[in-house]
Scaffold this active site. Structure first.
Site, PDB file in Angstrom:
ATOM      1  N   SER A 146      14.073  -6.537  -0.808  1.00 16.52           N
ATOM      2  CA  SER A 146      12.760  -6.648  -1.427  1.00 16.52           C
ATOM      3  C   SER A 146      12.471  -8.121  -1.645  1.00 16.52           C
ATOM      4  O   SER A 146      13.387  -8.945  -1.733  1.00 16.52           O
ATOM      5  CB  SER A 146      12.718  -5.904  -2.766  1.00 16.52           C
ATOM      6  N   HIS A 179       3.616  -4.267   9.557  1.00 15.95           N
ATOM      7  CA  HIS A 179       4.575  -3.661  10.483  1.00 15.95           C
ATOM      8  C   HIS A 179       4.837  -4.528  11.703  1.00 15.95           C
ATOM      9  O   HIS A 179       5.982  -4.747  12.090  1.00 15.95           O
ATOM     10  CB  HIS A 179       4.074  -2.285  10.942  1.00 15.95           C
ATOM     11  N   LYS A 221       4.514   5.106  10.176  1.00 15.88           N
ATOM     12  CA  LYS A 221       3.260   5.060  10.919  1.00 15.88           C
ATOM     13  C   LYS A 221       2.224   4.279  10.096  1.00 15.88           C
ATOM     14  O   LYS A 221       2.309   4.253   8.870  1.00 15.88           O
ATOM     15  CB  LYS A 221       2.777   6.475  11.251  1.00 15.88           C
ATOM     16  N   ASP A 260      -4.116   5.273   7.937  1.00 16.44           N
ATOM     17  CA  ASP A 260      -3.226   5.882   6.950  1.00 16.44           C
ATOM     18  C   ASP A 260      -3.117   7.390   7.123  1.00 16.44           C
ATOM     19  O   ASP A 260      -2.019   7.924   7.252  1.00 16.44           O
ATOM     20  CB  ASP A 260      -3.699   5.559   5.531  1.00 16.44           C
ATOM     21  N   THR A 307       2.155  17.661   5.651  1.00 17.59           N
ATOM     22  CA  THR A 307       2.945  17.266   4.471  1.00 17.59           C
ATOM     23  C   THR A 307       3.632  18.443   3.783  1.00 17.59           C
ATOM     24  O   THR A 307       3.564  18.569   2.561  1.00 17.59           O
ATOM     25  CB  THR A 307       2.047  16.537   3.456  1.00 17.59           C
TER      26      THR A 307
END
Length: 337
Positions: free
Chosen positions: A39, A81, A99, A179, A257
Site C-alpha cells: 500500500s 491498471h 476488470k 465499472d 454478483t
C-alpha cells in the site's frame, strides 16, 4: 506434468474487493501462497497483512522489487491498471488484474502483446464468468431448450454511490461503463461470440465531473442476433440477463454478483409452460483464483483469456465512439452533444 509448487503472489493495493473477496479466496487456494501486500500507506499495508498472515510492504515499487514473488494481483482503481500491469509485466510477473484491464483497446493490445512476448499470463478478473450457473445456461441453450437464439439482453445497475466515490472520477474510477457496464458486455461476448458489432449507444454523463453515470447499447452479430445491454450507477439494483429463442425465453437473476451461498434459479418460459431450475451454490471468486493459478502454473487458457480481453476492450471502445452522449446537470437538466 511436474508440479511446479505453489504460485507465490503479491497484492498491489488494499481495495475493498481485495479484502472482502479476492484475498480470502487467494489465501484459501492450495496452489497459491500470498507472500506480501503493498500500500502507499504503511499503516494500511500493516493492517491488511496482519489479517491475512503475509508481509506488509510500503509502496508498490518495493513489492515489485521483491525476489520471492511469481505473480501479482492488482485491485487498484481502474485508471491505474495500465501503468501497474505494465510495471508488473516488466518485472517478469504473471498478472491477475481487476476488470477493466485498461480504459482502451490500444492499451489492452499493448499489454497483451507484452505479456505474450514474455509468455506471462495476463488475466482480467471477470469473476462471474467462472460461476457454474453460466455453463448450465449455455448447456440449456445448446440443447435447444429455447430453440435458436434470436436476442440477448443483460442489465447491471446499482444505486448511487457517495459523492466522493472514485467511480464518479473519470481519471480514477472510469465511470459506469468501465465499472459495471463491462459485465453485460462480457456476457454478450460469452453467448454471442466475438463478431459482435455496435449498432448504437446512449451514455449519460455528469456535467460536473464528466463521468458516465449510465447507458444503453445495442450490439449485433453478423447474422442479426441482437444484444441489448443496460448499465448504470443511478438505479435500483438489477443484475440479470435473458436469452430469447424461437421457442422460449430463459432468464437468470443475480447473474454477475451471486454470493457463495446463493442458489441460482434459471427460469424457462415456453408455449407449453414455465419451469424453474434450482442450481447448486458456487464460489465464483474461488473458481477465478483456481483458473488464474492453472494459467500461471501450467499455461492453461492463457491465450484464450488474452483474446477475450482484446475483444472486450474493442467493444467498449466502439460503444464509447458510437454513443450519443447526454450531459446531465446536478439539477437534472440536460443538453445533447
Amino acid at each position: 506434468m511436474r508440479n511446479p509448487g505453489p504460485l507465490r503472489l503479491g497484492v498491489l493495493g488494499c481495495a475493498d474487493i481485495a479484502q472482502r473477496h479476492m484475498v480470502p479466496a487467494l489465501v484459501a487456494d492450495e496452489d497459491i501462497t500470498v507472500v506480501a501486500v503493498a500500500s502507499r500507506t504503511a499503516a494500511k499495508a500493516a493492517s491488511f497483512a496482519e489479517s491475512f498472515g503475509c508481509a506488509p510492504v510500503h509502496g508498490y515499487e518495493r513489492l515489485l522489487a521483491r525476489t520471492d514473488i511469481d505473480a501479482v494481483y492488482i485491485p487498484l482503481p481502474a485508471m491505474l491498471h495500465a501503468e501497474w500491469v505494465d510495471r508488473a509485466l516488466a518485472s517478469g510477473r504473471h498478472v491477475l488484474v481487476e476488470k477493466p484491464l485498461t480504459a482502451s483497446h490500444a492499451q489492452t493490445a499493448a499489454l497483451v502483446e507484452w505479456a505474450r512476448a514474455q509468455k506471462l499470463v495476463l488475466f482480467e478478473n471477470f469473476m462471474f464468468t467462472h460461476h457454474s450457473q453460466h455453463a448450465r445456461v449455455r448447456a440449456l441453450l445448446e440443447s435447444g431448450e429455447i430453440g435458436e437464439l434470436r436476442a440477448f439482453s443483460a442489465t447491471f445497475t446499482i444505486p448511487p454511490r457517495p459523492a466522493d466515490d472514485i467511480r464518479y472520477d473519470p481519471a480514477t474510477g472510469g465511470g459506469a461503463l468501465l465499472d459495471v457496464g463491462v459485465h453485460p458486455v462480457r456476457a454478450a461476448l460469452s453467448f454471442l461470440g466475438p463478431d459482435l458489432e455496435v449498432a448504437g449507444a446512449v451514455l449519460r454523463r455528469d456535467a460536473r465531473s464528466g463521468a458516465v453515470l449510465s447507458g444503453h447499447a445495442l450490439l449485433h452479430t453478423c447474422e442479426g442476433v441482437a444484444a441489448r445491454i443496460a448499465f448504470g450507477m443511478e438505479h435500483a439494483y438489477v443484475c440479470a440477463y435473458e436469452l430469447h429463442g424461437t421457442t422460449g425465453r430463459l432468464t437468470l437473476d443475480r447473474a454477475f454478483t451471486p454470493p457463495a451461498d446463493h442458489r441460482p434459479v434459471v427460469r424457462i418460459e415456453r408455449p407449453d409452460g414455465s419451469r424453474e431450475l434450482h442450481l447448486e451454490p458456487d464460489h465464483q471468486f474461488a473458481n477465478a483464483v483456481r483458473a488464474f493459478a492453472a494459467a500461471a502454473r501450467y499455461g492453461t487458457g492463457r491465450d484464450t483469456y488474452a483474446d477475450l480481453s482484446l475483444q472486450q476492450a474493442a467493444l467498449v471502445d466502439a460503444i464509447t465512439t458510437r454513443a450519443t452522449t447526454v450531459t446531465v446537470s446536478t439539477r437534472g437538466a440536460h443538453a445533447r452533444r
